[in-house]
Design a protein around this motif. Structure first.
Motif, PDB file in Angstrom:
ATOM      1  N   UNK A   1       0.803  -1.225   0.000  1.00  0.00           N
ATOM      2  CA  UNK A   1       0.000   0.000   0.000  1.00  0.00           C
ATOM      3  C   UNK A   1       0.837   1.277   0.000  1.00  0.00           C
ATOM      4  N   UNK A   2       2.104   1.151   0.390  1.00  0.00           N
ATOM      5  CA  UNK A   2       2.977   2.320   0.523  1.00  0.00           C
ATOM      6  C   UNK A   2       2.353   3.366   1.442  1.00  0.00           C
ATOM      7  N   UNK A   3       1.751   2.884   2.516  1.00  0.00           N
ATOM      8  CA  UNK A   3       1.103   3.753   3.490  1.00  0.00           C
ATOM      9  C   UNK A   3       1.369   3.202   4.880  1.00  0.00           C
ATOM     10  N   UNK A   4       2.119   3.944   5.688  1.00  0.00           N
ATOM     11  CA  UNK A   4       2.515   3.477   7.014  1.00  0.00           C
ATOM     12  C   UNK A   4       1.324   3.222   7.931  1.00  0.00           C
ATOM     13  N   UNK A   5       0.231   3.956   7.725  1.00  0.00           N
ATOM     14  CA  UNK A   5      -0.924   3.777   8.597  1.00  0.00           C
ATOM     15  C   UNK A   5      -1.596   2.419   8.416  1.00  0.00           C
ATOM     16  N   UNK A   6      -1.360   1.772   7.281  1.00  0.00           N
ATOM     17  CA  UNK A   6      -1.963   0.452   7.044  1.00  0.00           C
ATOM     18  C   UNK A   6      -1.371  -0.594   7.989  1.00  0.00           C
ATOM     19  N   UNK A   7      -0.041  -0.792   8.029  1.00  0.00           N
ATOM     20  CA  UNK A   7       0.489  -1.743   9.014  1.00  0.00           C
ATOM     21  C   UNK A   7       0.298  -1.264  10.452  1.00  0.00           C
ATOM     22  N   UNK A   8       0.264   0.065  10.668  1.00  0.00           N
ATOM     23  CA  UNK A   8       0.049   0.565  12.030  1.00  0.00           C
ATOM     24  C   UNK A   8      -1.319   0.133  12.545  1.00  0.00           C
ATOM     25  N   UNK A   9      -2.344   0.226  11.686  1.00  0.00           N
ATOM     26  CA  UNK A   9      -3.691  -0.210  12.088  1.00  0.00           C
ATOM     27  C   UNK A   9      -3.745  -1.724  12.269  1.00  0.00           C
ATOM     28  N   UNK A  10      -3.128  -2.455  11.340  1.00  0.00           N
ATOM     29  CA  UNK A  10      -3.120  -3.918  11.444  1.00  0.00           C
ATOM     30  C   UNK A  10      -2.397  -4.365  12.703  1.00  0.00           C
ATOM     31  N   UNK A  11      -1.265  -3.740  12.972  1.00  0.00           N
ATOM     32  CA  UNK A  11      -0.468  -4.067  14.157  1.00  0.00           C
ATOM     33  C   UNK A  11      -1.240  -3.730  15.430  1.00  0.00           C
ATOM     34  N   UNK A  12      -1.874  -2.555  15.453  1.00  0.00           N
ATOM     35  CA  UNK A  12      -2.649  -2.162  16.622  1.00  0.00           C
ATOM     36  C   UNK A  12      -3.801  -3.115  16.892  1.00  0.00           C
ATOM     37  N   UNK A  13      -4.519  -3.500  15.818  1.00  0.00           N
ATOM     38  CA  UNK A  13      -5.639  -4.424  15.976  1.00  0.00           C
ATOM     39  C   UNK A  13      -5.167  -5.795  16.453  1.00  0.00           C
ATOM     40  N   UNK A  14      -4.027  -6.242  15.924  1.00  0.00           N
ATOM     41  CA  UNK A  14      -3.446  -7.538  16.312  1.00  0.00           C
ATOM     42  C   UNK A  14      -3.124  -7.555  17.810  1.00  0.00           C
ATOM     43  N   UNK A  15      -2.407  -6.525  18.276  1.00  0.00           N
ATOM     44  CA  UNK A  15      -2.051  -6.464  19.694  1.00  0.00           C
ATOM     45  C   UNK A  15      -3.283  -6.290  20.570  1.00  0.00           C
TER      46      UNK A  15
END
Length: 252
Positions: free
Chosen positions: A217-231
């Motif tokens: 996606x070339x968008x840092x907020x995408x893994x940030x949201x995925x990571x936040x939801x995972x944790x």
């Protein structure tokens, strides 16, 4: 602030080494930042309850130290914040965040099942006793989105993986970036070398997913949201275990 000479800043290998150095600096900044925050709370006569202690720790590392380390790195290389590629997520981006979250969680379930089947030893968290406090776990759920996901993804994906991407292909950068992300958590784990290796391996594979959706996606907020939801989901599972089935909470 002084910056690196152009010839050095533009060399991929030098930039990669600097990125790793920045990662180490991020962890080194935790102690002084935590001391300052602790002194400030003392002046304000705020009691260091378990929840406050956790918040101070996360604010010190993911909230201040990691962003500060990323800022210093960008300044040293003469890069703008655009380098980490962050923007408001579009609807497709949100879809990729959801897909990354599900993929990371399913991978973790498979790995945990394999660990139980093989009876492999796993490390315990150094703050495991504190995580038996339901109030702490409830506080960690929103903090996963507000501090943990954004802070860790900024440093490990936005800075380190982006720098590795200058020197290597996307798959190699994702793997190498994950090899820095997973071992970084060793400071919060306690156990034998084998147990530490097993636990770090569990962290490595979800990290690959976060790195992949960042590249896609070339968008840092995408893994940030995925990571936040995972944790957040993991903290929620532990909370349920502690609050409603304390005899099984040690499984998480």
């Amino acid at each position: 602030m002084a910056r690196l000479p152009e010839s050095l800043a533009d060399r991929p290998v030098a930039a990669v080494l600097l990125a790793f150095g920045v990662g180490v600096a991020g962890f080194a900044l935790v102690v002084p930042v935590a001391l300052v925050l602790g002194l400030a709370l003392g002046v304000l006569a705020i009691e260091l309850t378990p929840v406050v202690t956790v918040v101070v720790g996360l604010l010190s590392l993911q909230g201040i130290a990691f962003p500060l380390a990323a800022f210093l790195y960008l300044r040293l290389r003469g890069k703008s914040f655009d380098y980490v590629r962050a923007r408001l997520p579009s609807l497709p981006d949100i879809g990729w965040s959801a897909a990354g979250f599900l993929a990371a969680f399913l991978l973790a379930l498979v790995l945990l099942a394999l660990i139980q089947l093989t009876d492999a030893p796993t490390a315990t968290r150094s703050d495991a006793e504190m995580l038996q406090n339901p109030e702490v776990l409830l506080a960690l759920i929103p903090l996963a989105f507000l501090l943990i996901g954004p802070g860790e993804e900024l440093l490990f994906r936005g800075v380190i993986q982006s720098t590795l991407r200058e020197a290597f292909s996307a798959p190699v950068a994702i793997v190498l970036g994950s090899l820095t992300f997973a071992p970084a958590h060793i400071v919060s784990l306690v156990g034998s070398p084998q147990a530490l290796l097993v636990s770090i391996s569990v962290l490595f594979f979800p990290s690959l997913v976060f790195g992949a959706v960042y590249e896609r996606t070339e968008n840092l907020l995408v893994p940030a949201l995925a990571h936040g939801a995972y944790d957040a989901l993991l903290f929620g599972i532990v909370y349920i275990g502690v609050a409603y089935a304390p005899e099984t909470s040690g499984l998480f």
